[in-house]
Design a protein around this motif. Sequence first.
Motif, PDB file in Angstrom:
ATOM      1  N   ALA A  97      22.014 -16.411  10.653  1.00  0.00           N
ATOM      2  CA  ALA A  97      22.674 -17.218   9.620  1.00  0.00           C
ATOM      3  C   ALA A  97      21.684 -17.988   8.764  1.00  0.00           C
ATOM      4  O   ALA A  97      22.083 -18.676   7.815  1.00  0.00           O
ATOM      5  N   GLU A 100      22.250 -18.299   4.991  1.00  0.00           N
ATOM      6  CA  GLU A 100      23.632 -17.918   4.685  1.00  0.00           C
ATOM      7  C   GLU A 100      24.373 -19.051   3.982  1.00  0.00           C
ATOM      8  O   GLU A 100      24.180 -20.228   4.282  1.00  0.00           O
ATOM      9  N   ASN A 101      25.228 -18.693   3.030  1.00  0.00           N
ATOM     10  CA  ASN A 101      26.125 -19.666   2.433  1.00  0.00           C
ATOM     11  C   ASN A 101      27.246 -20.002   3.418  1.00  0.00           C
ATOM     12  O   ASN A 101      27.597 -19.200   4.291  1.00  0.00           O
ATOM     13  N   CYS A 102      27.814 -21.189   3.274  1.00  0.00           N
ATOM     14  CA  CYS A 102      28.850 -21.617   4.204  1.00  0.00           C
ATOM     15  C   CYS A 102      29.802 -22.579   3.511  1.00  0.00           C
ATOM     16  O   CYS A 102      29.558 -23.025   2.382  1.00  0.00           O
ATOM     17  N   MET A 164      30.741 -19.684   8.126  1.00  0.00           N
ATOM     18  CA  MET A 164      29.818 -18.837   7.372  1.00  0.00           C
ATOM     19  C   MET A 164      30.588 -17.917   6.426  1.00  0.00           C
ATOM     20  O   MET A 164      31.686 -17.453   6.743  1.00  0.00           O
ATOM     21  N   ASP A 165      30.010 -17.633   5.270  1.00  0.00           N
ATOM     22  CA  ASP A 165      30.633 -16.699   4.336  1.00  0.00           C
ATOM     23  C   ASP A 165      30.705 -15.306   4.959  1.00  0.00           C
ATOM     24  O   ASP A 165      29.713 -14.820   5.515  1.00  0.00           O
ATOM     25  N   ARG A 167      31.279 -12.252   3.429  1.00  0.00           N
ATOM     26  CA  ARG A 167      30.658 -11.207   2.588  1.00  0.00           C
ATOM     27  C   ARG A 167      31.217  -9.816   2.923  1.00  0.00           C
ATOM     28  O   ARG A 167      30.487  -8.883   3.233  1.00  0.00           O
ATOM     29  N   ARG A 179      30.726 -10.137   8.056  1.00  0.00           N
ATOM     30  CA  ARG A 179      30.755 -10.949   9.257  1.00  0.00           C
ATOM     31  C   ARG A 179      32.175 -10.894   9.823  1.00  0.00           C
ATOM     32  O   ARG A 179      33.131 -10.638   9.110  1.00  0.00           O
ATOM     33  N   TYR A 318      25.537  -9.845  10.689  1.00  0.00           N
ATOM     34  CA  TYR A 318      26.278  -9.246   9.580  1.00  0.00           C
ATOM     35  C   TYR A 318      26.581  -7.828  10.026  1.00  0.00           C
ATOM     36  O   TYR A 318      25.692  -6.982  10.100  1.00  0.00           O
TER      37      TYR A 318
END
Length: 339
Positions: A97, A100-102, A164-165, A167, A179, A318
């Motif tokens: 992560a 990672e964007n969240c 977490m995003d 994607r 994810r 991922y």
Amino acid sequence: MKHYIDFIAEQLKTLTAIPSPSGYTKHATDYLMKLLQDMGYEPKLSRKGNVFVTLGGDGEPLVLAAHVDTLGAMVRSIKDNGRLRPTTLGGHVWSTADGENCTIHTRDGKVYTGVVLNTEPSTHVADKKVETLEENMEILLDEPVSTKAETLALGIQTGDIIAMDPRTVITESGYIKSRFLDDKLSASILLGIAKIVKDESLSFHRKVSLLFTVYEEVGHGGSFVPEDTTEMISVDMGCVGADLGCTERMVSICAKDSGGPYNYDLVTELSNIAKEEQLDYAIDVYPHYGSDVEATLHAGYDIRHGLIGPGVYASHNYERSHLDGVKNTFLLLTTYITR
């Protein structure tokens, strides 16, 4: 058949777009309740948040279980610089992560965006690489904050959820990348089962129910099922990796995981059906794995138990699967419950 696989793919996109780390699953279960009601079922929501629905049939009750809780994190504390120190929910691996964007979800319903980084992520600054251990990770808010007081003023506090995003991408060649394919992919397959039962008025020689659990990632999702349950199959991700036969295009049938062997006769029946139906499948042993149905056994239920699912590569990362794996899992389940 393509109609149902397309439906499953759309459900996956919808479910992965709903943040639901363990302990924060209400939005996901609200969606499941409404969808199943719209299909004409009468789902029930347990006190702990599991969704249970009977598809039909009488006698020798079978439960198919998938979980909609995911890995994630929680705010452990707010640092003096306004950044968030996280604590893990489930078997989250921070190295997967880093960068990672969240989103951060507060108790008063606010949602903030941010990014997960280690405490010194810049190659042009760091004298040495910082290990991606939990104590070295932090969440940088996409807000102009630089002090603890400024972050608190946003309404963020200890105990807020960090998601977490996902994607989620499905390629033209059929690969599914996202994810939380563990286990929203199999939850979507069970929704596909519910749809085909209604659309085609399928009948059963036994009672068949679906269970969507919300605490699998922390070990007790399947710890309660109806008392008359005689058999339960966890429909979760199938493992893909070294020393395993399964690929992303197969349905995996687990013979043994970290909790020990699954019911020998049930594993044999499922593999025989897969062979008879010419499905692409593998029987495998998962060295580091635990499932909802094992929580059911530990709770004292006297049941036959099994574990199957579409092959998923890079678990707790991922992840990647394929629509062929979805199809093989869907066909194995529909055949098993209707024969």
